[in-house]
Design a protein around this motif. Structure first.
Motif, PDB file in Angstrom:
ATOM      1  N   PRO A   9       0.850  -1.189   0.000  1.00 30.48           N
ATOM      2  CA  PRO A   9       0.000   0.000   0.000  1.00 30.48           C
ATOM      3  C   PRO A   9       0.889   1.245   0.000  1.00 30.48           C
ATOM      4  O   PRO A   9       1.835   1.346   0.781  1.00 30.48           O
ATOM      5  CB  PRO A   9      -0.790  -0.129   1.312  1.00 30.48           C
ATOM      6  N   HIS A  29       3.058   2.725   8.977  1.00 25.80           N
ATOM      7  CA  HIS A  29       3.218   2.469   7.552  1.00 25.80           C
ATOM      8  C   HIS A  29       4.618   2.902   7.092  1.00 25.80           C
ATOM      9  O   HIS A  29       5.292   2.192   6.340  1.00 25.80           O
ATOM     10  CB  HIS A  29       2.132   3.231   6.792  1.00 25.80           C
ATOM     11  N   ASN A 171      -3.370   0.173  -3.139  1.00 29.71           N
ATOM     12  CA  ASN A 171      -3.971   0.209  -1.800  1.00 29.71           C
ATOM     13  C   ASN A 171      -5.057  -0.851  -1.775  1.00 29.71           C
ATOM     14  O   ASN A 171      -5.921  -0.875  -2.670  1.00 29.71           O
ATOM     15  CB  ASN A 171      -4.562   1.581  -1.460  1.00 29.71           C
ATOM     16  N   HIS A 174      -9.400   1.382  -1.300  1.00 29.24           N
ATOM     17  CA  HIS A 174      -9.195   2.658  -1.968  1.00 29.24           C
ATOM     18  C   HIS A 174     -10.528   3.319  -2.312  1.00 29.24           C
ATOM     19  O   HIS A 174     -10.805   3.661  -3.459  1.00 29.24           O
ATOM     20  CB  HIS A 174      -8.351   2.484  -3.234  1.00 29.24           C
ATOM     21  N   HIS A 233      -6.257   0.161  -7.966  1.00 32.28           N
ATOM     22  CA  HIS A 233      -5.331   0.039  -6.837  1.00 32.28           C
ATOM     23  C   HIS A 233      -5.181  -1.399  -6.336  1.00 32.28           C
ATOM     24  O   HIS A 233      -4.266  -1.689  -5.559  1.00 32.28           O
ATOM     25  CB  HIS A 233      -5.756   0.959  -5.684  1.00 32.28           C
ATOM     26  N   GLN A 262      -5.562  -1.320   5.627  1.00 31.71           N
ATOM     27  CA  GLN A 262      -4.663  -1.468   4.479  1.00 31.71           C
ATOM     28  C   GLN A 262      -3.707  -2.622   4.761  1.00 31.71           C
ATOM     29  O   GLN A 262      -3.188  -2.736   5.886  1.00 31.71           O
ATOM     30  CB  GLN A 262      -3.863  -0.201   4.211  1.00 31.71           C
TER      31      GLN A 262
END
Length: 268
Positions: A9, A29, A171, A174, A233, A262
Motif C-alpha cells: 500500500p 506504515h 492500496n 481505496h 489500486h 490497508q
C-alpha cells in the motif's frame, strides 16, 4: 538468490512527507516501508514496479534512462512537489520485460518519456532512499482484466531469479470518499474489514488453482466494491501474485488509517 514479489500500500499522495493530525497517522506504515529492505534475501539488482497510477491501452514498459518524477497528485503542500528520488532507469530490463510479455502472447509497448509516478517514488523514497537501484515501471492494461494481469505476472516470474524485485504498488482499500469522510469526522469505525479478511484468506490459500480463481473473481467477494469502487489500486496485486508462482502468499503488514484497513502481501 530468488527475490520475492511484494504488494505494497503506497498511502495517500505524499502522505509520509507532510504533517498530519494526529502526528503519528502514518508512522507504522512509514516504518514498514523503511524496514522493507532488511526482509529481502539480498539487495535487488533492479526494481520492477507496477503502480496503480499508470494505465495504458496495452501493457507498456518505461524505457527512460533517467526517469523524472510525475507529481500526479493535487492540493498538497508546496514542498511535496519538490521531492526527489533520482533512481536510474534500466532500458535493457525494459526490453526484457517486454520480451517476456510478448512471448506469453501479451502485447507490450515502450514509453521512453514516462517518469515515476507517486505510486513509485513515494513508497520507494522510504524503502530505498539512496535511489541507487535501477528501476523500471510497467503500466497496468487499461481494461484492468484480472486474468490478463495474473498472466502478465506469470510471464515475468523468471526475473526473480535474476535479482529483480517485482513490486505492486496500490492500496487494498481505496474508497477515497469513505476515507475522507472518516478523517474529517474523526470516526473510529474501520472500513474494509470484510474484504480484507477475504483477501488475506485468498492470498494465503495453499491451493494455487483456487487462489487464482478467487483472485480473478475478486469483485464478488464480501465488501469488494466498497473497498475498490474502481479496481486500479488492487490489480497490481494480481501481477505480483502471478509472479509469485504456486506458493501461497503471506500478509506482511496491516494498518488502520483514515478509517480503513490497508494490507501488504508477499509471495516467495
Amino acid at each position: 538468490m530468488r527475490q520475492p514479489t511484494l504488494y505494497l500500500p503506497h498511502g495517500a499522495g505524499p502522505c509520509f512527507f507532510m504533517d498530519w493530525e494526529p502526528p503519528d497517522t502514518w508512522a507504522r506504515h512509514r516504518a514498514f516501508l523503511e524496514n522493507l529492505p532488511a526482509t529481502l534475501p539480498e539487495r535487488p539488482r533492479a526494481l520492477l514496479v507496477i503502480s496503480a497510477h499508470w494505465e495504458a491501452p496495452q501493457f507498456t514498459v518505461q524505457k527512460h534512462p533517467a526517469p523524472p518524477l510525475v507529481f500526479d497528485y493535487s492540493g498538497f503542500p508546496p514542498h511535496t512537489y519538490q521531492l526527489t528520488w533520482p533512481a536510474p532507469g534500466a532500458p535493457l530490463l525494459a526490453e526484457q520485460v517486454a520480451g517476456l510479455l510478448q512471448a506469453a502472447g501479451l502485447a507490450c509497448g515502450f514509453d521512453e518519456r514516462r517518469g515515476f509516478d507517486h505510486g513509485v517514488f513515494v513508497p520507494l523514497k522510504l524503502a530505498f532512499p539512496e535511489a541507487d537501484i535501477p528501476c523500471v515501471q510497467l503500466s497496468l492494461r487499461a481494461d484492468l482484466d484480472p486474468a490478463a494481469h495474473l498472466a502478465a505476472g506469470k510471464a515475468l516470474m523468471p526475473l526473480r531469479d535474476e535479482g529483480v524485485l517485482i513490486l505492486g504498488s496500490g492500496n487494498s482499500y481505496h474508497n477515497m470518499q469513505v476515507m475522507l469522510r472518516a478523517w474529517q469526522s474523526g470516526a473510529l469505525t474501520t472500513h474494509g474489514l470484510d474484504f480484507d479478511a477475504w483477501l488475506t484468506e485468498t492470498v494465503t490459500q495453499a491451493d494455487a488453482v483456487e487462489r487464482e480463481r478467487c483472485l480473478i473473481a475478486w469483485s464478488s467477494a464480501p465488501g469488494a466494491r466498497e473497498a475498490a469502487p474502481r479496481e486500479e489500486h488492487l490489480i497490481p496485486l494480481l501481477v505480483v501474485a502471478g509472479a509469485g508462482g504456486n506458493a501461497p502468499g503471506a500478509k506482511i503488514f496491516e494498518d488502520r488509517v483514515l478509517g480503513a484497513v490497508q494490507s501488504a502481501f508477499r509471495f516467495g
